[in-house]
Design an enzyme around this catalytic site. Structure first.
Site, mmCIF file in Angstrom:
data_model
loop_
_atom_site.group_PDB
_atom_site.id
_atom_site.type_symbol
_atom_site.label_atom_id
_atom_site.label_comp_id
_atom_site.label_asym_id
_atom_site.label_seq_id
_atom_site.Cartn_x
_atom_site.Cartn_y
_atom_site.Cartn_z
ATOM 1 N N HIS A 65 0.835 -1.193 0.000
ATOM 2 C CA HIS A 65 0.000 0.000 0.000
ATOM 3 C C HIS A 65 0.870 1.243 0.000
ATOM 4 C CE1 HIS A 65 0.820 -1.062 4.211
ATOM 5 N NE2 HIS A 65 0.830 0.235 4.449
ATOM 6 N N CYS A 184 1.879 3.456 11.603
ATOM 7 C CA CYS A 184 2.836 2.971 10.608
ATOM 8 C C CYS A 184 3.156 4.119 9.663
ATOM 9 C CB CYS A 184 2.276 1.766 9.844
ATOM 10 S SG CYS A 184 0.888 2.149 8.754
#
Length: 674
Positions: A65, A184
């Site tokens: 991603h 993250c």
């Protein structure tokens, strides 16, 4: 609002053999759906995110991603592989692959949907349904959360029993309470998966876990009352925790985000053990809890990382804080030499003698200011190595140890040892159980007092003189370098500077060179010159390659190439990182070869440098400047030639294979490995 995933974005027979091929196959569906505008540019962004940390998860899931300017709308493509694809997960290949694409400025509604998917991936029933699905439209609906009516009714019935369960729990004893923060680098997937994993493990263990997700979908702070009532804290993060002082005074488990996904029960158990022992982490807004490393370094969970990883993190903490002192002090000294010559270093103190109209006085002023900044190098290095190990209580013994290293002439090596000693002593003291009434004064009085005394004794009496002898031997070795020995050292330094382009090896080589400037000799000045020259090669080579062979690079890479000219000329090696992230197997070996050539030639030519930074802008301060520039040009040409050759060969192979396939078969869908 367009749908996040449609049947056209689902591939139930994904035939790709590698993660790069899988990303390309799914991204091509996004391009066909007009969700991605530049295939190669988007894949470069995906590769850059993948280079930060593998995106494979336990349970057979791969979830590459990124956020990219080439994405028009938040989009998810799904592929199911029969053979499995390696995404770096500990338990093996992934058969379920999700490619998540978010625009650079994605709206919160879409990001909320993405976070919901990340949470659902922790549900075994959801993943089982994905593996069993046969209709792309039904699978897309399942991923969107459009469940059949009977399943929604069953869930509503289950929700109706929740108050009774809560009442029953309320009637029992108060559960152990944990507050957690997950985050993250992208803030799309791992952030929310770690949150769901921790919450699920808490329910299984009878522990109340409340999670704050610091992701792209928003940052909603935990209620201060919830934090105050918590018995322990878990940070599962790969980027800096925001407003961390809210958690001060609590037992803390500090790990990387993947640990929160893969082993939440262990983290909860560890948090309970720390609470039982009464361990309390010192937390500062700029620093970390005692279980963490430096935020600038690559995190993998300080509590459980291999010793070598932790040591690298500690050292990089010290180096990262030292570099601004190096840049400011070194450039001031270099400027003073440019104005007044090298004899400026022996000028009288400007506090006693300064003439406003004399250039020599201004040169002396700059030199003495720069020298004052340089005097902090070793103490700052030692202090922040200790800080990276044990947070704020370790600063005082670290600085004291670094100052003593200068006093006993142990130099740069002494600072490294002093910082590690200070951090180790403070960590040992922090593990000693103390009464609750003493905890408040431990980090500000007791720990700095005891640790400074211990580190001072060790540096003065035990290790200081042996390290000073080693430092002197290293200095003599550098001064005696000539011929093949100097060339070999130049090759090694060039390889280190270009391998990770601003990463740990690059920083080690740079720190080695800068350490020699604190007490400059002819040998240390040659090392500094070789290090800076080699560090300029990667961005200059990529800039040249994108100029001479534009067709081998994407539009985005060509734009980065234009900026890389300036970055390379300024000795900013990180300018080549986007190219290395997109094609590491071809770019990194090429620039390493070029850096090795430049480092070897610089040492062979005897070029010297008194400034720790500046690139071509400090050429007047370089010994043998024309030969020095020749070394940089030679390395740049070597790296450029190799990059063009390797990328050209990659491009030619698929074309040749495609022509052969067209001649011998009517099936044009046979995949060709790049």
């Amino acid at each position: 609002m367009s749908e996040l995933i449609t049947a056209e974005l689902v591939d139930l027979d994904l035939s790709a053999a590698t993660k790069d091929a899988a990303a390309r196959s799914l991204a091509e569906r996004m391009v066909a759906a007009h969700r991605v505008t530049d295939l190669d540019g988007f894949l470069a962004d995906v590769a850059a995110r993948e280079a930060q940390m593998p995106t494979g998860l336990d349970g057979g899931i791969g979830i590459p991603h990124c956020r990219s300017e080439h994405v028009t709308a938040p989009t998810l493509a799904f592929g199911r592989s029969a053979a499995g694809i390696d995404f770096g997960a500990a338990d093996g290949p992934a058969d379920l692959v999700f490619l998540i694409a978010a625009p650079a400025g994605a709206d919160d509604d879409h990001l909320t949907i993405l976070s919901g998917l990340a949470r659902r991936l922790m549900d075994p029933e959801f993943t089982a349904a994905l593996r069993a699905g046969t209709d792309p439209a039904a699978v897309a609906a399942l991923i969107r959360g459009e469940e059949p009516a009977e399943e929604r009714a069953a869930e509503e019935n289950e929700e109706g029993t929740a108050p009774e369960a809560e009442t029953a729990e309320a009637a029992g004893s108060v559960p152990f309470r944990i507050v957690a923060v997950t985050s993250c680098p992208t803030g799309i997937a791992h952030t929310y998966m770690a949150a769901e994993s921790l919450a699920a493990a808490g329910r299984a263990e009878g522990v109340e876990v409340t999670v704050e997700t610091q992701g792209s979908g928003g940052f909603k702070k935990l209620d201060p009352a919830v934090i105050a009532a918590a018995d322990a804290v878990i940070w599962a993060h790969d980027v800096e925790v925001r407003e961390k002082t809210r958690f001060r005074g609590k037992p803390l488990v500090d790990v990387g985000v993947k640990a929160g996904i893969n082993r939440p029960a262990e983290l909860i158990a560890e948090a309970r053990r720390k609470a039982e022992r009464g361990e309390v982490a010192a937390v500062s807004e700029a620093g970390h809890g005692k279980d963490s490393g430096d935020g600038d370094a690559d995190r993998s969970g300080a509590d459980h990382a291999h010793f070598g990883v932790r040591l690298r993190t500690y050292l990089m903490s010290g180096v990262s804080y030292m570099v601004p002192f190096v840049a400011a002090g070194g450039l001031l000294i270099a400027l003073s030499f440019a104005i007044g010559g090298y004899e400026t270093a022996s000028a009288k103190s400007v506090a006693d003698h300064f003439v406003w109209g004399e250039a020599d006085s201004w040169a002396a002023l700059l030199n003495q200011i720069g020298s004052a900044a340089f005097a902090f190098l070793v103490p700052v290095l030692a202090g922040y190595i200790a800080y990276g190990m044990a947070d704020r209580p370790a600063l005082v013994p670290g600085f004291v140890g670094g100052s003593i290293a200068l006093t006993v002439n142990a130099g740069f090596l002494g600072g490294l040892v002093a910082g590690l000693l200070a951090g180790a002593v403070v960590m040992a003291i922090q593990r000693v159980p103390v009464h609750a009434t003493l905890r408040g004064i431990m980090p500000v009085l007791v720990i700095p007092l005891i640790a400074s005394a211990v580190v001072g004794f060790l540096m003065f009496i035990v290790v200081g003189k042996p390290i000073a002898s080693l430092q002197n031997a290293l200095t003599d070795w550098l001064n005696g370098l000539s011929g093949s020995n100097a060339v070999i050292l130049g090759v090694v330094l060039g390889l280190m500077m270009c391998f990770d382009m601003g990463g740990p090896l690059n920083k080690v080589a740079y720190a080695f060179a800068v350490g020699g400037l604190a007490d400059p000799t002819d040998g240390s000045l040659k090392v500094m010159a070789a290090v800076m020259a080699a560090g300029m090669v990667p961005p200059l080579a990529m800039a040249l390659a994108t100029t001479v062979r534009k067709k081998l690079f994407t539009k985005t890479e060509r734009e980065n190439g234009r900026a890389a000219w300036v970055l390379g000329a300024s000795f900013i090696t990180e300018g080549a990182i986007p190219f290395a992230a997109a094609d590491p197997l071809r770019v990194i070996p090429s620039v390493m070869a070029g850096g090795a050539v430049t480092g070897a030639l610089s040492m062979a030519f005897g070029a010297t440098l008194r400034a720790p930074h500046g690139g071509v802008f400090v050429v007047p301060l370089i010994g043998e400047p024309f030969l020095y520039l020749l070394a940089i040009a030679a390395g740049t040409l070597v790296a450029t030639a190799l990059v063009v050759l390797l990328k050209g060969a990659r491009r030619a192979a698929p074309d040749a294979a495609g022509e052969a396939g067209a001649a011998g078969s009517d099936d044009s869908r046979v995949p060709v490995a790049a």
